[in-house]
Design an enzyme around this catalytic site. Sequence first.
Site, PDB file in Angstrom:
ATOM      1  N   ASP A  11       6.673 -12.050 -27.734  1.00  0.00           N
ATOM      2  CA  ASP A  11       6.237 -12.786 -28.925  1.00  0.00           C
ATOM      3  C   ASP A  11       7.445 -13.339 -29.671  1.00  0.00           C
ATOM      4  OD1 ASP A  11       3.530 -12.377 -28.520  1.00  0.00           O
ATOM      5  OD2 ASP A  11       3.407 -10.632 -29.832  1.00  0.00           O
ATOM      6  N   GLU A  66       8.979 -17.960 -20.715  1.00  0.00           N
ATOM      7  CA  GLU A  66       8.233 -17.356 -21.832  1.00  0.00           C
ATOM      8  C   GLU A  66       6.779 -17.818 -21.877  1.00  0.00           C
ATOM      9  OE1 GLU A  66       9.625 -15.112 -23.829  1.00  0.00           O
ATOM     10  OE2 GLU A  66      11.746 -15.358 -23.370  1.00  0.00           O
ATOM     11  N   GLY A  92       5.185 -12.719 -11.999  1.00  0.00           N
ATOM     12  CA  GLY A  92       5.676 -13.578 -13.064  1.00  0.00           C
ATOM     13  C   GLY A  92       4.823 -13.358 -14.292  1.00  0.00           C
ATOM     14  N   GLY A 137      18.600 -48.068 -19.173  1.00  0.00           N
ATOM     15  CA  GLY A 137      19.294 -47.635 -17.959  1.00  0.00           C
ATOM     16  C   GLY A 137      20.450 -46.700 -18.246  1.00  0.00           C
TER      17      GLY A 137
END
Length: 370
Positions: free
Chosen positions: A240, A363, A131, A340
Amino acid sequence: MDFLLTEDQLMLREMVRKFAKEKIEPVASDNERNHRFPKDIIKEAGELGLMGIAYPDTYGGAGMDFVSYMIAVEEISRYCASTGVIISAHSSLVCDPIFRFGTEEQKQKYLPGLLSGEKIGSFSLTESSAGSDSGATKTTAKFENGKWILNGSKIFATNGQEADYFVLIASTEPGAKTRGVTAFIVEAGTPGYSIGKVEKKLGIRSSSTTEIILENVEVPDENRLGELNKGFKLAMVTLDGGRLGISAQALGIARACIEDSIKYAKERYQFDQPIANFQAIQWMIADMWVRYEQSFLLTLRASMMKDRKDNYSRESAMAKLSSSETAMFCANKAIQIHGGYGYTEDFNVERYYRDAKICELYEGIIKINY
């Protein structure tokens, strides 16, 4: 550095906002609830030039700048974060590396279809054991008889089910870690290529997230993207820009939370007056706005730096960190303001809450500070 938007950027924002309000908002909840990819919307977005905003018209792009792209992704994500990430992953993670690192032949072959939205792109870096540690990539690419033979599997490929083209990272020098990976353009439908598991997700359910399986997939050498064994740098540079796309997506979610909360607070009566009159509600909305504006400015600055071709790696990471935290902060406050009702599907804030969480994960996972 001037942080005011130009007249062209403001005009684009109004155009995208109108498109999103009229075409995306009415179907967003239903599409998300049914895990339905918004095919018609993506097609129309392509016709409007939204799939290739920041790329030159030489290749079929809109010829605008990255700030304009960031604005568009935010406006779309305000009404549907799934649609926002479909466009963001396509543009930032696929079109950008082909444009920046591709040969002229690769640009001419792939960009026109991608930038028009006729073709969809996906980026495949992540694996089950690789990862954040992309140097642990296990998918291999071996050069045999003038072709690359790819074997392995990738996970969490955004747009995986619909993509026509993949920018895929594979190990070309096993054992060399980050110094031995290379990028390739892989076309869906190539023999040996298949879609594996389709993830069932907490949020952004209108976008597909899939496993990609490669079994002796033959890729011609002309589809190698960038230099041999330089794929790590390509991936990091690409991410990036990808982080700014996610930052813009998070900003859209945050703004949706704020605007829906203001509307609800004005309409919801308790103790014979709208709850918007209560200072506790006003404080929460004020805090949401402040965080949104801070994150917007960070994202705008990093986007402007990208347009100027400055090094913006730190700034994009800062923007993504701030915006993803802001999205979760605002989503949490929005549910509190709705009470709620905010926990039900009758109001969109429960969807915003689920969509916001992924911004803290892909990312680059962030450290939780709220």
